[in-house]
Design an enzyme around this catalytic site. Structure first.
Site, PDB file in Angstrom:
ATOM      1  N   LYS A  19      39.882 -12.823  -8.006  1.00 47.25           N
ATOM      2  CA  LYS A  19      40.339 -13.440  -9.258  1.00 47.25           C
ATOM      3  C   LYS A  19      41.792 -13.914  -9.117  1.00 47.25           C
ATOM      4  O   LYS A  19      42.487 -13.552  -8.156  1.00 47.25           O
ATOM      5  CB  LYS A  19      40.197 -12.422 -10.392  1.00 47.25           C
ATOM      6  CG  LYS A  19      38.748 -11.959 -10.618  1.00 47.25           C
ATOM      7  CD  LYS A  19      38.673 -10.973 -11.783  1.00 47.25           C
ATOM      8  CE  LYS A  19      37.274 -10.388 -11.924  1.00 47.25           C
ATOM      9  NZ  LYS A  19      37.185  -9.442 -13.079  1.00 47.25           N
ATOM     10  N   TYR A  72      30.443 -15.997 -16.786  1.00 46.73           N
ATOM     11  CA  TYR A  72      30.552 -14.808 -17.636  1.00 46.73           C
ATOM     12  C   TYR A  72      29.688 -14.925 -18.900  1.00 46.73           C
ATOM     13  O   TYR A  72      29.944 -14.227 -19.875  1.00 46.73           O
ATOM     14  CB  TYR A  72      32.017 -14.560 -18.002  1.00 46.73           C
ATOM     15  CG  TYR A  72      32.799 -13.862 -16.893  1.00 46.73           C
ATOM     16  CD1 TYR A  72      32.348 -12.655 -16.340  1.00 46.73           C
ATOM     17  CD2 TYR A  72      33.993 -14.395 -16.412  1.00 46.73           C
ATOM     18  CE1 TYR A  72      33.055 -12.015 -15.330  1.00 46.73           C
ATOM     19  CE2 TYR A  72      34.711 -13.745 -15.400  1.00 46.73           C
ATOM     20  CZ  TYR A  72      34.229 -12.556 -14.869  1.00 46.73           C
ATOM     21  OH  TYR A  72      34.928 -11.904 -13.877  1.00 46.73           O
ATOM     22  N   ASN A  97      41.560  -6.916 -12.811  1.00 48.07           N
ATOM     23  CA  ASN A  97      40.959  -5.999 -11.833  1.00 48.07           C
ATOM     24  C   ASN A  97      40.579  -6.664 -10.514  1.00 48.07           C
ATOM     25  O   ASN A  97      39.719  -6.194  -9.786  1.00 48.07           O
ATOM     26  CB  ASN A  97      39.810  -5.206 -12.465  1.00 48.07           C
ATOM     27  CG  ASN A  97      38.672  -6.079 -12.927  1.00 48.07           C
ATOM     28  OD1 ASN A  97      38.661  -7.286 -12.658  1.00 48.07           O
ATOM     29  ND2 ASN A  97      37.702  -5.487 -13.599  1.00 48.07           N
ATOM     30  N   HIS A 111      35.609  -9.881  -8.430  1.00 45.50           N
ATOM     31  CA  HIS A 111      34.285  -9.874  -9.050  1.00 45.50           C
ATOM     32  C   HIS A 111      33.237  -9.704  -7.963  1.00 45.50           C
ATOM     33  O   HIS A 111      33.369 -10.270  -6.874  1.00 45.50           O
ATOM     34  CB  HIS A 111      34.020 -11.204  -9.770  1.00 45.50           C
ATOM     35  CG  HIS A 111      32.570 -11.390 -10.122  1.00 45.50           C
ATOM     36  ND1 HIS A 111      32.018 -10.874 -11.276  1.00 45.50           N
ATOM     37  CD2 HIS A 111      31.546 -11.967  -9.438  1.00 45.50           C
ATOM     38  CE1 HIS A 111      30.720 -11.162 -11.291  1.00 45.50           C
ATOM     39  NE2 HIS A 111      30.411 -11.820 -10.195  1.00 45.50           N
ATOM     40  N   GLU A 135      24.738 -16.651  -9.424  1.00 42.59           N
ATOM     41  CA  GLU A 135      26.168 -16.917  -9.200  1.00 42.59           C
ATOM     42  C   GLU A 135      26.410 -17.727  -7.927  1.00 42.59           C
ATOM     43  O   GLU A 135      27.283 -18.609  -7.907  1.00 42.59           O
ATOM     44  CB  GLU A 135      26.936 -15.587  -9.172  1.00 42.59           C
ATOM     45  CG  GLU A 135      26.951 -14.929 -10.544  1.00 42.59           C
ATOM     46  CD  GLU A 135      27.545 -13.530 -10.589  1.00 42.59           C
ATOM     47  OE1 GLU A 135      27.712 -13.002 -11.698  1.00 42.59           O
ATOM     48  OE2 GLU A 135      27.833 -12.954  -9.508  1.00 42.59           O
TER      49      GLU A 135
END
Ligand code: DAT
Ligand code: MG
Length: 152
Positions: free
Chosen positions: A11, A51, A114, A117, A128
């Site tokens: 990310k 998402y 965080n 992913h 995805e």
């Protein structure tokens, strides 16, 4: 049957903090095979689809704003059991609950930052991978050490 593949994305916080090499290295050292790799600033449309499962959650708009805020390093990794193994390498969603030794456990403190992913199942992985990559961007190749990578 083709080998299992998963979608992994570093990310924007991971990219901004200079953690790309560290994270790539963990997947390489584990023994998974890199099939696709690119850096992209995701569009709002791409991020919203990615998402989509969280679209009714209160954090959805912040999540999409964050993931589109800068470059993301998108990857496809392949190997036996790679989907669940990658989730183990990544660690729990809340970094303060992630075990030391995991990527989030070692490198993050905040749920909204965080670092990484990883697809959470086979259907998600297929969805995805197709969302983020053209098939022409994925390389099928045989590592020279393939023969001793196989499980006995
Ligand atoms: P994971 O990324 O471990 O698959 P998830 O799919 O439940 O976790 O959530 C996707 C991302 O959304 C997560 O990495 C960080 C963010 N997120 C999840 N729960 C959140 C919350 N309660 N507050 C803020 N962000 C959250
Ligand atoms: Mg998830």
């Amino acid at each position: 049957m083709s080998a299992e593949r998963t979608f992994i994305a570093i990310k924007p916080d991971g990219v901004q903090r200079g953690l790309v090499g560290e994270i790539l290295g963990r997947f390489e050292r584990k023994g998974f095979k890199l099939i696709g790799l690119k850096q992209v600033v995701p569009s709002t449309q791409l991020a919203s689809k990615h998402y989509g499962v969280h679209k009714d959650r209160p954090f959805f708009s912040d999540l999409v704003a964050f993931i589109t805020s800068g470059p993301v390093v998108a990857m496809v990794w392949e190997g036996d059991g790679v989907i669940s193994s990658a989730r183990k390498l990544i660690g729990a969603t809340k970094p303060l609950e992630a075990e030391p030794g995991t990527i989030r456990g070692d490198l993050a403190v905040n749920i909204g930052r965080n670092v990484i992913h990883g697809s959470d199942g086979l259907d998600t992985a297929n969805f995805e991978i197709a969302l983020w990559f053209e098939s022409s961007e994925l390389a099928d190749w045989t590592p020279a050490d393939q023969i001793w990578r196989k499980e006995e």
